[in-house]
Design a protein around this motif. Structure first.
Motif, PDB file in Angstrom:
ATOM      1  N   ILE A  24      -2.773  -3.583  10.344  1.00 36.61           N
ATOM      2  CA  ILE A  24      -1.904  -4.855   9.479  1.00 36.61           C
ATOM      3  C   ILE A  24      -1.959  -4.539   7.999  1.00 36.61           C
ATOM      4  O   ILE A  24      -0.499  -4.478   6.727  1.00 36.61           O
ATOM      5  CB  ILE A  24      -2.485  -5.913   9.278  1.00 36.61           C
ATOM      6  N   LEU A  25      -3.138  -3.311   7.745  1.00 37.74           N
ATOM      7  CA  LEU A  25      -2.567  -3.594   5.776  1.00 37.74           C
ATOM      8  C   LEU A  25      -1.607  -1.957   5.247  1.00 37.74           C
ATOM      9  O   LEU A  25      -0.739  -1.886   4.607  1.00 37.74           O
ATOM     10  CB  LEU A  25      -3.845  -2.849   5.375  1.00 37.74           C
ATOM     11  N   ALA A  26      -1.761  -1.800   6.422  1.00 38.23           N
ATOM     12  CA  ALA A  26      -0.719  -0.044   6.681  1.00 38.23           C
ATOM     13  C   ALA A  26       0.589  -0.722   6.318  1.00 38.23           C
ATOM     14  O   ALA A  26       1.909  -0.089   5.906  1.00 38.23           O
ATOM     15  CB  ALA A  26      -1.110   0.860   7.535  1.00 38.23           C
ATOM     16  N   SER A  27       0.629  -1.536   7.339  1.00 33.60           N
ATOM     17  CA  SER A  27       2.631  -2.238   7.753  1.00 33.60           C
ATOM     18  C   SER A  27       2.677  -2.917   6.145  1.00 33.60           C
ATOM     19  O   SER A  27       4.019  -2.887   6.061  1.00 33.60           O
ATOM     20  CB  SER A  27       2.411  -2.871   8.716  1.00 33.60           C
ATOM     21  N   VAL A  28       1.724  -3.446   5.526  1.00 30.89           N
ATOM     22  CA  VAL A  28       3.025  -4.428   4.713  1.00 30.89           C
ATOM     23  C   VAL A  28       2.786  -3.338   3.788  1.00 30.89           C
ATOM     24  O   VAL A  28       3.446  -3.591   2.781  1.00 30.89           O
ATOM     25  CB  VAL A  28       1.076  -4.998   4.326  1.00 30.89           C
ATOM     26  N   THR A  29       1.971  -2.603   3.318  1.00 30.63           N
ATOM     27  CA  THR A  29       1.710  -1.315   1.679  1.00 30.63           C
ATOM     28  C   THR A  29       2.784  -0.296   2.135  1.00 30.63           C
ATOM     29  O   THR A  29       3.089  -0.088   1.354  1.00 30.63           O
ATOM     30  CB  THR A  29      -0.002  -0.861   1.851  1.00 30.63           C
ATOM     31  N   ALA A  30       3.048   0.129   3.470  1.00 27.66           N
ATOM     32  CA  ALA A  30       3.686   1.457   3.692  1.00 27.66           C
ATOM     33  C   ALA A  30       2.909   2.181   3.558  1.00 27.66           C
ATOM     34  O   ALA A  30       3.508   3.479   2.499  1.00 27.66           O
ATOM     35  CB  ALA A  30       5.177   0.984   3.160  1.00 27.66           C
ATOM     36  N   SER A  31       2.078   2.308   3.418  1.00 28.93           N
ATOM     37  CA  SER A  31       1.003   3.519   2.838  1.00 28.93           C
ATOM     38  C   SER A  31       0.668   4.235   3.838  1.00 28.93           C
ATOM     39  O   SER A  31       0.087   4.215   5.020  1.00 28.93           O
ATOM     40  CB  SER A  31      -0.757   3.542   1.783  1.00 28.93           C
ATOM     41  N   ILE A  32       1.393   5.516   4.036  1.00 26.67           N
ATOM     42  CA  ILE A  32       1.349   6.744   4.300  1.00 26.67           C
ATOM     43  C   ILE A  32      -0.682   6.991   4.978  1.00 26.67           C
ATOM     44  O   ILE A  32      -1.377   7.343   6.040  1.00 26.67           O
ATOM     45  CB  ILE A  32       1.622   8.625   4.649  1.00 26.67           C
ATOM     46  N   ALA A  33      -1.283   7.154   4.006  1.00 29.25           N
ATOM     47  CA  ALA A  33      -2.382   7.592   3.378  1.00 29.25           C
ATOM     48  C   ALA A  33      -3.386   6.415   4.650  1.00 29.25           C
ATOM     49  O   ALA A  33      -4.686   7.113   5.258  1.00 29.25           O
ATOM     50  CB  ALA A  33      -3.719   7.970   2.082  1.00 29.25           C
ATOM     51  N   LEU A  34      -2.906   5.294   4.735  1.00 29.21           N
ATOM     52  CA  LEU A  34      -3.648   4.503   5.037  1.00 29.21           C
ATOM     53  C   LEU A  34      -3.166   3.922   6.328  1.00 29.21           C
ATOM     54  O   LEU A  34      -4.216   3.488   7.130  1.00 29.21           O
ATOM     55  CB  LEU A  34      -3.518   2.251   4.717  1.00 29.21           C
TER      56      LEU A  34
END
Length: 212
Positions: A24-34
Motif C-alpha cells: 500500500i505504501l509503495a503504491s502511494v509513494t511510488a518508491s522503487i525501494a519500498l
C-alpha cells in the motif's frame, strides 16, 4: 499444535500484515525501494508457510512407531536402489534450503525491477519513513521471537525463517534511509533498491549453503 508450529503461524500472520502495509505504501509513494521491500516481505509469507508445513510433516514422521520406520526405509530403498550423492535431510532442512532459494529469487527480481524502472519522484517520503520505521521494529521483534523459539526447540527451519525476518528488518531500515534521502534527489531510491537486492542475495546464498 507444537510450540514451533505456533511460532510459524505467528510469523505468517505478522508477515502478511507487514507485506500488505508495504505494498500500500509503495503504491502511494511510488518508491522503487519500498516496492522491492514489499516483494521481499511477500517472500517471507511463503517461507513461513513452508516452515509450518515442514514442521507438521516432521511431526507426522516422528509420530510413526519405531518398529514401522525401518520397514518404510526399506521400501524407499527398494524403490530407489541407487545411492544418492546428496541427501538434504529432514523436512526442516529442506525448507531451510527453500528459504535460501526464495531469497535469491527475490533478489534477482528486485534487480530487474530497479534496472527497468524509470526515475520517479517519491511522494510523502517523511510520512512513509515513519511508518516503515514502525514496520522495521515489528520485523525485529519477529526475528528475535522466531530465533528464540528455534533455539529452544532445536528447529533449523524456524531459525532460518527468523534470519529471513532479520533481513526484512535491515532492508526496511535501508528503505527508511532512502525515503529520507529522496528529498535530496530521486536517484537514492534506485540505489537503495539495488543495495536491498544485494543484501538479500548474500543472505540467500548463506542460508542455502548452510543448509546444504
Amino acid at each position: 499444535m507444537t510450540k514451533q508450529e505456533k511460532a510459524a503461524v505467528v510469523s505468517i500472520a505478522t508477515n502478511f500484515l507487514l507485506t500488505l502495509a508495504k505494498f500500500i505504501l509503495a503504491s502511494v509513494t511510488a518508491s522503487i525501494a519500498l516496492l522491492a521491500e514489499a516483494y521481499h516481505s511477500f517472500a517471507d509469507i511463503l517461507s513461513s508457510t513452508m516452515v509450518l508445513l515442514a514442521l507438521r510433516a516432521d511431526r507426522r514422521d516422528n509420530s510413526t512407531p519405531l518398529k514401522v520406520r525401518p520397514k518404510i526405509e526399506e521400501e524407499k530403498t527398494a524403490a530407489n536402489p541407487r545411492p544418492r550423492f546428496f541427501t538434504p535431510g529432514n523436512w526442516e532442512n529442506k525448507v531451510a534450503m527453500g528459504i535460501g532459494v526464495l531469497l535469491i529469487a527475490a533478489a534477482i527480481n528486485i534487480f530487474g525491477k530497479a534496472s527497468r524502472s524509470e526515475t520517479i519522484s517519491v511522494r510523502y517520503p517523511l510520512i512513509a519513513a515513519i511508518i516503515v520505521s514502525f514496520l522495521a521494529l515489528c520485523s525485529y521483534f519477529l526475528y528475535r521471537f522466531e530465533v528464540s523459539v528455534g533455539k529452544d526447540t532445536n528447529s533449523t527451519a524456524l531459525i532460518a525463517d527468523g534470519r529471513h525476518a532479520q533481513t526484512d528488518m535491515l532492508a526496511s531500515v535501508l528503505v527508511v534511509i532512502a525515503l529520507v534521502a529522496a528529498r535530496l534527489g530521486p536517484g537514492f531510491d534506485r540505489i537503495a533498491a539495488g543495495i536491498i537486492a544485494s543484501y538479500i542475495l548474500v543472505n540467500g546464498v548463506h542460508i542455502l549453503t548452510q543448509a546444504i
